[in-house]
Design a protein around this motif. Structure first.
Motif, PDB file in Angstrom:
ATOM      1  N   CYS A  59       0.936 -12.915  -7.087  1.00 19.15           N
ATOM      2  CA  CYS A  59       1.735 -11.987  -6.315  1.00 19.15           C
ATOM      3  C   CYS A  59       1.465 -12.182  -4.828  1.00 19.15           C
ATOM      4  O   CYS A  59       0.439 -12.703  -4.436  1.00 19.15           O
ATOM      5  N   ALA A  60       2.399 -11.709  -4.041  1.00 14.69           N
ATOM      6  CA  ALA A  60       2.282 -11.847  -2.598  1.00 14.69           C
ATOM      7  C   ALA A  60       1.190 -10.937  -2.054  1.00 14.69           C
ATOM      8  O   ALA A  60       0.881  -9.908  -2.637  1.00 14.69           O
ATOM      9  N   THR A  61       0.634 -11.333  -0.923  1.00 19.90           N
ATOM     10  CA  THR A  61      -0.372 -10.517  -0.259  1.00 19.90           C
ATOM     11  C   THR A  61       0.308  -9.296   0.339  1.00 19.90           C
ATOM     12  O   THR A  61       1.342  -9.425   0.981  1.00 19.90           O
ATOM     13  N   PRO A  62      -0.250  -8.095   0.149  1.00 10.34           N
ATOM     14  CA  PRO A  62       0.369  -6.902   0.731  1.00 10.34           C
ATOM     15  C   PRO A  62       0.446  -7.018   2.245  1.00 10.34           C
ATOM     16  O   PRO A  62      -0.420  -7.598   2.889  1.00 10.34           O
ATOM     17  N   ARG A  63       1.515  -6.500   2.800  1.00  9.89           N
ATOM     18  CA  ARG A  63       1.666  -6.471   4.250  1.00  9.89           C
ATOM     19  C   ARG A  63       2.230  -5.121   4.635  1.00  9.89           C
ATOM     20  O   ARG A  63       2.883  -4.468   3.821  1.00  9.89           O
ATOM     21  N   PRO A  64       1.984  -4.671   5.873  1.00 13.77           N
ATOM     22  CA  PRO A  64       2.494  -3.372   6.291  1.00 13.77           C
ATOM     23  C   PRO A  64       4.019  -3.348   6.201  1.00 13.77           C
ATOM     24  O   PRO A  64       4.676  -4.345   6.412  1.00 13.77           O
ATOM     25  N   SER A  65       4.563  -2.187   5.876  1.00 12.28           N
ATOM     26  CA  SER A  65       6.013  -2.039   5.824  1.00 12.28           C
ATOM     27  C   SER A  65       6.378  -0.624   6.217  1.00 12.28           C
ATOM     28  O   SER A  65       5.522   0.226   6.379  1.00 12.28           O
ATOM     29  N   PRO A  76       8.269  10.180 -10.490  1.00  8.73           N
ATOM     30  CA  PRO A  76       7.452   9.594 -11.556  1.00  8.73           C
ATOM     31  C   PRO A  76       8.257   8.533 -12.312  1.00  8.73           C
ATOM     32  O   PRO A  76       9.441   8.707 -12.576  1.00  8.73           O
ATOM     33  N   GLY A  77       7.599   7.429 -12.602  1.00  2.75           N
ATOM     34  CA  GLY A  77       8.259   6.333 -13.314  1.00  2.75           C
ATOM     35  C   GLY A  77       8.844   5.281 -12.394  1.00  2.75           C
ATOM     36  O   GLY A  77       9.354   4.260 -12.850  1.00  2.75           O
ATOM     37  N   ALA A  78       8.784   5.498 -11.078  1.00  2.76           N
ATOM     38  CA  ALA A  78       9.324   4.517 -10.141  1.00  2.76           C
ATOM     39  C   ALA A  78       8.425   3.281 -10.114  1.00  2.76           C
ATOM     40  O   ALA A  78       7.261   3.336 -10.491  1.00  2.76           O
ATOM     41  N   TRP A  79       8.943   2.178  -9.688  1.00  2.45           N
ATOM     42  CA  TRP A  79       8.206   0.927  -9.645  1.00  2.45           C
ATOM     43  C   TRP A  79       8.640   0.140  -8.416  1.00  2.45           C
ATOM     44  O   TRP A  79       9.704   0.394  -7.853  1.00  2.45           O
ATOM     45  N   ILE A  80       7.812  -0.809  -7.991  1.00  2.00           N
ATOM     46  CA  ILE A  80       8.163  -1.701  -6.887  1.00  2.00           C
ATOM     47  C   ILE A  80       7.620  -3.085  -7.192  1.00  2.00           C
ATOM     48  O   ILE A  80       6.751  -3.254  -8.049  1.00  2.00           O
ATOM     49  N   PRO A 101       7.177 -12.376  -0.496  1.00  2.00           N
ATOM     50  CA  PRO A 101       6.414 -11.165  -0.160  1.00  2.00           C
ATOM     51  C   PRO A 101       7.241  -9.917  -0.456  1.00  2.00           C
ATOM     52  O   PRO A 101       8.446  -9.899  -0.234  1.00  2.00           O
ATOM     53  N   ARG A 102       6.596  -8.897  -0.949  1.00  2.00           N
ATOM     54  CA  ARG A 102       7.323  -7.660  -1.207  1.00  2.00           C
ATOM     55  C   ARG A 102       7.588  -6.954   0.116  1.00  2.00           C
ATOM     56  O   ARG A 102       6.819  -7.089   1.067  1.00  2.00           O
ATOM     57  N   ALA A 103       8.655  -6.188   0.159  1.00  2.00           N
ATOM     58  CA  ALA A 103       9.068  -5.521   1.390  1.00  2.00           C
ATOM     59  C   ALA A 103       8.642  -4.063   1.426  1.00  2.00           C
ATOM     60  O   ALA A 103       8.840  -3.391   2.424  1.00  2.00           O
ATOM     61  N   VAL A 104       8.058  -3.555   0.351  1.00  2.00           N
ATOM     62  CA  VAL A 104       7.722  -2.141   0.252  1.00  2.00           C
ATOM     63  C   VAL A 104       6.260  -1.993  -0.124  1.00  2.00           C
ATOM     64  O   VAL A 104       5.750  -2.727  -0.962  1.00  2.00           O
ATOM     65  N   THR A 105       5.601  -1.050   0.502  1.00  2.00           N
ATOM     66  CA  THR A 105       4.234  -0.691   0.158  1.00  2.00           C
ATOM     67  C   THR A 105       4.218   0.792  -0.183  1.00  2.00           C
ATOM     68  O   THR A 105       4.831   1.590   0.511  1.00  2.00           O
ATOM     69  N   VAL A 106       3.542   1.152  -1.243  1.00  2.00           N
ATOM     70  CA  VAL A 106       3.462   2.542  -1.645  1.00  2.00           C
ATOM     71  C   VAL A 106       2.180   3.144  -1.078  1.00  2.00           C
ATOM     72  O   VAL A 106       1.103   2.570  -1.212  1.00  2.00           O
ATOM     73  N   VAL A 146      -1.365  12.136  -2.110  1.00  2.00           N
ATOM     74  CA  VAL A 146      -2.137  12.887  -3.104  1.00  2.00           C
ATOM     75  C   VAL A 146      -2.621  11.918  -4.176  1.00  2.00           C
ATOM     76  O   VAL A 146      -2.112  10.810  -4.308  1.00  2.00           O
ATOM     77  N   ALA A 147      -3.606  12.337  -4.939  1.00  2.00           N
ATOM     78  CA  ALA A 147      -4.099  11.508  -6.038  1.00  2.00           C
ATOM     79  C   ALA A 147      -2.945  11.190  -6.984  1.00  2.00           C
ATOM     80  O   ALA A 147      -2.150  12.067  -7.322  1.00  2.00           O
ATOM     81  N   SER A 148      -2.836   9.933  -7.382  1.00  2.00           N
ATOM     82  CA  SER A 148      -1.735   9.495  -8.229  1.00  2.00           C
ATOM     83  C   SER A 148      -2.238   8.518  -9.274  1.00  2.00           C
ATOM     84  O   SER A 148      -3.229   7.826  -9.062  1.00  2.00           O
TER      85      SER A 148
END
Length: 159
Positions: free
Chosen positions: A1-7, A15-19, A29-34, A38-40
């Motif tokens: 997987c791609a290295t995380p980068r700021p977005s 709930p149930g969402a994914w990226i 590289p992914r364009a979204v960072t979660v 709160v604790a998740s």
């Protein structure tokens, strides 16, 4: 997987969402960072495991494409809001989507501005007006909706 980068922040996911599915499968590289305030509970599926699942169950490709389509439609809706809605309507839409049954939204004003896709100046002007009119009330680390009907009207009218 791609290295995380700021977005840029994305509106809060349900709930149930994914990226990361399209970026992982395209080796980009992914364009979204979660970021969670709160604790998740999160489930990470490594790319190798996803590919193995899809190889062993080829029919799951259709489901993955369906899920990707939902993400694309959600992104298009957010972009449409950013282009078409006024600052008041953006704040209203964001608060109505995030509020609990008592009208409380647990986030800072800075987070709310980012989730509404607004500059600090534009956000502050509209947000202050909504507070002055008694539509919203600020609390420590939260915003409370005092007049849900007024927010719904602002959102509907795109004010």
């Amino acid at each position: 997987c791609a290295t995380p980068r700021p977005s840029r922040p994305r509106p809060r996911a349900e709930p149930g969402a994914w990226i990361g599915d399209s970026a992982a499968l395209a080796n980009t590289p992914r364009a979204v960072t979660v970021v969670t305030p709160v604790a998740s509970r999160l489930l990470f599926v490594p790319l190798a495991a996803l590919r193995r699942i899809l190889r062993d169950h080829p029919g799951d490709w259709c489901a993955l494409y369906g899920l990707s389509h939902i993400n694309i439609m959600r992104a298009a809706s957010v972009m449409g809001d950013l282009l078409a809605l006024s600052p008041h309507a953006r704040i209203a839409r964001t608060l109505l989507r995030l509020s609990d049954a008592e009208g409380l939204v647990s986030c800072t004003q800075q987070e709310l501005a980012a989730l509404s896709g607004m500059s600090r100046t534009s956000f502050r002007r509209a947000f202050s007006d909504q507070i002055d009119r008694g539509v919203l009330q600020t609390e420590y680390g939260a915003v409370r909706i005092m007049d849900r009907t007024a927010l719904e009207t602002e959102m509907r009218n795109g004010w």
